[in-house]
Scaffold this motif. Sequence first.
Motif, PDB file in Angstrom:
ATOM      1  N   ASP A 528       0.756  -1.217   0.036  1.00  0.00           N
ATOM      2  CA  ASP A 528      -0.210   0.021  -0.014  1.00  0.00           C
ATOM      3  C   ASP A 528       0.879   1.273  -0.062  1.00  0.00           C
ATOM      4  O   ASP A 528       0.570   2.114  -0.712  1.00  0.00           O
ATOM      5  CB  ASP A 528      -0.875   0.182   1.247  1.00  0.00           C
ATOM      6  N   ILE A 529       1.999   1.347   0.945  1.00  0.00           N
ATOM      7  CA  ILE A 529       2.631   2.478   0.845  1.00  0.00           C
ATOM      8  C   ILE A 529       3.389   2.541  -0.404  1.00  0.00           C
ATOM      9  O   ILE A 529       3.802   3.919  -0.620  1.00  0.00           O
ATOM     10  CB  ILE A 529       3.611   2.137   2.246  1.00  0.00           C
ATOM     11  N   ILE A 530       4.157   1.459  -0.698  1.00  0.00           N
ATOM     12  CA  ILE A 530       5.048   1.845  -2.383  1.00  0.00           C
ATOM     13  C   ILE A 530       3.878   2.102  -3.222  1.00  0.00           C
ATOM     14  O   ILE A 530       4.270   3.135  -3.884  1.00  0.00           O
ATOM     15  CB  ILE A 530       5.296   0.262  -2.634  1.00  0.00           C
ATOM     16  N   ILE A 531       2.535   1.610  -3.256  1.00  0.00           N
ATOM     17  CA  ILE A 531       1.603   2.278  -4.374  1.00  0.00           C
ATOM     18  C   ILE A 531       1.190   3.735  -4.273  1.00  0.00           C
ATOM     19  O   ILE A 531       1.418   4.492  -5.280  1.00  0.00           O
ATOM     20  CB  ILE A 531       0.477   1.403  -4.300  1.00  0.00           C
ATOM     21  N   LEU A 532       1.171   4.069  -2.865  1.00  0.00           N
ATOM     22  CA  LEU A 532       0.717   5.473  -2.614  1.00  0.00           C
ATOM     23  C   LEU A 532       1.819   6.279  -2.754  1.00  0.00           C
ATOM     24  O   LEU A 532       1.691   7.546  -3.599  1.00  0.00           O
ATOM     25  CB  LEU A 532       0.371   5.322  -1.100  1.00  0.00           C
ATOM     26  N   ILE A 533       3.122   6.252  -2.563  1.00  0.00           N
ATOM     27  CA  ILE A 533       4.146   7.038  -2.724  1.00  0.00           C
ATOM     28  C   ILE A 533       4.223   7.181  -4.337  1.00  0.00           C
ATOM     29  O   ILE A 533       4.621   8.231  -4.718  1.00  0.00           O
ATOM     30  CB  ILE A 533       5.610   6.404  -2.164  1.00  0.00           C
ATOM     31  N   ALA A 534       4.406   6.033  -5.014  1.00  0.00           N
ATOM     32  CA  ALA A 534       4.688   5.911  -6.361  1.00  0.00           C
ATOM     33  C   ALA A 534       3.562   6.926  -7.057  1.00  0.00           C
ATOM     34  O   ALA A 534       3.784   7.698  -7.810  1.00  0.00           O
ATOM     35  CB  ALA A 534       4.672   4.833  -7.121  1.00  0.00           C
ATOM     36  N   THR A 535       2.137   6.839  -6.626  1.00  0.00           N
ATOM     37  CA  THR A 535       1.258   7.428  -7.076  1.00  0.00           C
ATOM     38  C   THR A 535       1.298   8.937  -6.921  1.00  0.00           C
ATOM     39  O   THR A 535       0.907   9.851  -7.873  1.00  0.00           O
ATOM     40  CB  THR A 535      -0.169   6.840  -6.620  1.00  0.00           C
ATOM     41  N   ILE A 536       1.587   9.404  -5.880  1.00  0.00           N
ATOM     42  CA  ILE A 536       1.858  10.792  -5.397  1.00  0.00           C
ATOM     43  C   ILE A 536       2.930  11.470  -6.231  1.00  0.00           C
ATOM     44  O   ILE A 536       2.756  12.470  -6.700  1.00  0.00           O
ATOM     45  CB  ILE A 536       2.126  10.968  -3.700  1.00  0.00           C
ATOM     46  N   MET A 537       3.842  10.482  -6.112  1.00  0.00           N
ATOM     47  CA  MET A 537       5.097  11.101  -7.125  1.00  0.00           C
ATOM     48  C   MET A 537       4.728  11.429  -8.708  1.00  0.00           C
ATOM     49  O   MET A 537       5.059  12.353  -9.130  1.00  0.00           O
ATOM     50  CB  MET A 537       6.228  10.417  -6.932  1.00  0.00           C
ATOM     51  N   VAL A 538       4.121  10.279  -9.249  1.00  0.00           N
ATOM     52  CA  VAL A 538       3.651  10.533 -10.734  1.00  0.00           C
ATOM     53  C   VAL A 538       2.457  11.584 -10.801  1.00  0.00           C
ATOM     54  O   VAL A 538       2.589  12.472 -11.582  1.00  0.00           O
ATOM     55  CB  VAL A 538       2.884   9.079 -11.052  1.00  0.00           C
ATOM     56  N   THR A 539       1.839  11.712  -9.760  1.00  0.00           N
ATOM     57  CA  THR A 539       0.660  12.938  -9.860  1.00  0.00           C
ATOM     58  C   THR A 539       1.422  14.132  -9.886  1.00  0.00           C
ATOM     59  O   THR A 539       1.021  14.972 -10.394  1.00  0.00           O
ATOM     60  CB  THR A 539      -0.296  12.777  -8.737  1.00  0.00           C
ATOM     61  N   PHE A 540       2.117  14.331  -8.826  1.00  0.00           N
ATOM     62  CA  PHE A 540       2.750  15.691  -8.723  1.00  0.00           C
ATOM     63  C   PHE A 540       3.910  15.901 -10.261  1.00  0.00           C
ATOM     64  O   PHE A 540       3.748  17.272 -10.794  1.00  0.00           O
ATOM     65  CB  PHE A 540       4.058  15.794  -7.863  1.00  0.00           C
ATOM     66  N   GLU A 541       4.358  15.050 -10.625  1.00  0.00           N
ATOM     67  CA  GLU A 541       5.361  15.223 -11.985  1.00  0.00           C
ATOM     68  C   GLU A 541       4.237  15.433 -13.196  1.00  0.00           C
ATOM     69  O   GLU A 541       4.414  16.491 -13.865  1.00  0.00           O
ATOM     70  CB  GLU A 541       5.834  14.083 -12.255  1.00  0.00           C
ATOM     71  N   SER A 542       3.010  14.896 -12.922  1.00  0.00           N
ATOM     72  CA  SER A 542       2.262  14.975 -14.097  1.00  0.00           C
ATOM     73  C   SER A 542       1.503  16.304 -14.028  1.00  0.00           C
ATOM     74  O   SER A 542       1.406  16.759 -15.334  1.00  0.00           O
ATOM     75  CB  SER A 542       1.044  13.826 -14.278  1.00  0.00           C
ATOM     76  N   PHE A 543       0.893  16.765 -13.020  1.00  0.00           N
ATOM     77  CA  PHE A 543       0.413  18.006 -12.997  1.00  0.00           C
ATOM     78  C   PHE A 543       1.316  19.059 -13.046  1.00  0.00           C
ATOM     79  O   PHE A 543       0.843  20.166 -13.550  1.00  0.00           O
ATOM     80  CB  PHE A 543      -0.368  18.029 -11.600  1.00  0.00           C
ATOM     81  N   SER A 544       2.406  19.091 -13.001  1.00  0.00           N
ATOM     82  CA  SER A 544       3.369  19.940 -13.155  1.00  0.00           C
ATOM     83  C   SER A 544       3.769  20.163 -14.657  1.00  0.00           C
ATOM     84  O   SER A 544       3.460  21.098 -15.111  1.00  0.00           O
ATOM     85  CB  SER A 544       5.113  19.525 -12.688  1.00  0.00           C
TER      86      SER A 544
END
Length: 555
Positions: A528-544
Motif C-alpha cells: 500500500d505504501i509503495i503504491i501510494l508513494i509512487a502515485t503521489i510522485m507521478v501525480t505531482f510530476e504529471s500535474f507539473s
Amino acid sequence: MNSAIVLLLGILAMLAGYFFYSKFFAKHILGLDNSIPTPAHSMKDGVDYVPTNKYVLWGHHFTSVAGAAPIIGPAIAVIWGWVPAVLWVVLGTIFMAGIHDMSAVWASMRNKGQSIGSIAGSVMGGRVRTLMMVVIFLLLLMVNAVFGVVIANMMIKTPTAVIPVWGALVVAFIIGQCIYRFKMNLVLVSTVGVIALYALIYIGTLVPVVLPETMFGLPDNAVWIIFLFIYAAVASLLPVWMLLQPRDYINGLQLFVGLILLFGAILVATPDIVAPALNHNLPADTPSIMPLLFVTIACGAISGFHGLVSTGTTSKQIDKEEDVRFVGYFGAVGEGLLALGAVLATTAGFATLAEWEGIYQKFGDGSIGAFIDGGATILNNGMGIEIVLSQTILTVMAALFAGTTMDTGVRLQRYIFQEFGEVYNLPALKKGVVATLLAVGTCLLIAFGAGGIDGSGGMIIWPLFGTTNQLMAALTLMIVTVILLRKGKTVWYTLAPLTFLLLMAVFALILQLKSFYLEGNWLLIVMDIIILIATIMVTFESFSVLRREWKQHRG
C-alpha cells in the motif's frame, strides 16, 4: 423493481454512448485517420505486431480486459444496494471506461505501439516511467496471482467446467490455424467454433473431472494453480495469432452468447430485484460506500488494467486507425454489459430478501458464487435450462474470462521485465524465456509464499487490486491528457474522469492503509505504501507537466 426494465435501460444507455459519444470523441478529439499507417503494419513481425480483423481484435480486447473482476466487483458491491452499483457501471462505462480504453489504444498506436509505461517516459521523463512501471508490475502481479486462485477454485467447485475450460484451448488453436494459415471463411469458422465450445459444455456435464485431494504432496487447488501458470507461460511465448487471438475471439463469441442467454432469461422471466435499492441494513464492519464503491467495482465501470492491455497487445494489432473506436470503446461496453449482468444475477436471482441477506452476511460475501447460483436460477426460470447445466455455463463463462485475462496478463508481465532489461541494459531480461520465467515465478512466489501450500496468496493481496487498478486508470488518463494538450485538443473529456478517479482511489488507499495496520497485515501495508508513494510522485510530476503545457497552449 423489475430487473428487465433495469436491463433494457442499461443496454440502451451504453449503446447510445457507443453510437454518439464515442463517435464524437473519435472524430473531434482523437482525430482517427486511416491514412496513417498503424504499428501493426509499419512494425509487423508476425509475433506481437500483426494486422488483425477488427472483429477478431475486439474479441481479444474484450475477453482480455473482462476477466473475473467485472463479476467479482459488482457481485460484492451490491451489498450497498443495487442502484449505486447499476449507476456506477452504466455511467462509468459511457463516460470513463470507453474513453479510457479508446484513448489508451490511440496513444500507444501513435507512439509505435509502446506500453503505457514507456509512453510515460517519452511524455514526462524517465523518473515517471520507472514509477509507472512499478505500479504496473504490482497490478499485473495481483491480477495474475488472483485469477490463478479464482480459476482453480471454480474448477474444484464445478468439476463439470473442467473439460470445456481446457478443451477451449484446443478449439482456439484449431481456429487460429484455420483463420491465419488456411485463410478459411471467418463466419464459418466462428460458427463451428462456438458450436464446439457449447458441445464441450454439454460433455462437461456428463464427464465431471475431479482431481485427487492431494497430488505430488500438494492440495488439488495448488495443483490447478501450477497447471494454469505452466499453460500461461507457454501461451505468452507463442505468436499472438496462434493461440491468444483465436482464444480470445472465440471465447468472446461464446461469452457473448452466454450473456445473451442470461439477458434473454431476464427478459422472459422478468424477475423482481429482491435486494434493496439502497441498503440501510448493512452488516457490521461494512466499509463506507464512499469511496469504496468506486474501487470495489473497477472492471465494469473503468479499469486501469484495460490501459495495460490497450497499450500492451491491442495497439500492436490495430489494422487501421478507425478500428480503435470499435475495439476500444465497444470492448468497454462489452465489459459493462457483463458487470450489469452480474449486478442483476446477484440481486434478482434469489427468491426473497431474506434469502439474499443470507448470502450477504458480511462485506466480501457473494462474489462469483452468488453470480453463478443467482444466474443459474434465472436461466432455469427464463430459459428452462436445468440448474447443473446453467451453473456449468456460467462457471465456464467466468473461468474463460479469467483465463483469457490471465493469458494476456502474463504476456504483459513478460513485456515489463523486457522493458526493464531495455531501460537498465540487462541483456538477460530482454530474452522472452527469461522474462516469462520471472513473470510466472513472481506470481507463484506470491501465491505460495504469502498463501502457503494451498497457493491462495493471490487472495491475500486482492484487497489492494481495486485501488491500484483505479489509480492506474487515472494515471493512464493523465498521460493521454498531456498528449491531447500538446496537440491543442480539448482535454476536459479525460481530465474530469482522471481527477475523480484519483481522488477516490487515493482516499480509498489511505483508508485501507489504516485497516491493514489495525489487522497487522504487513505485506499489504508495505505494498500500500509503495503504491501510494509512487502515485503521489507521478501525480505531482504529471500535474507539473500539465500546468506547463496548459500555459504554453492556452496562452
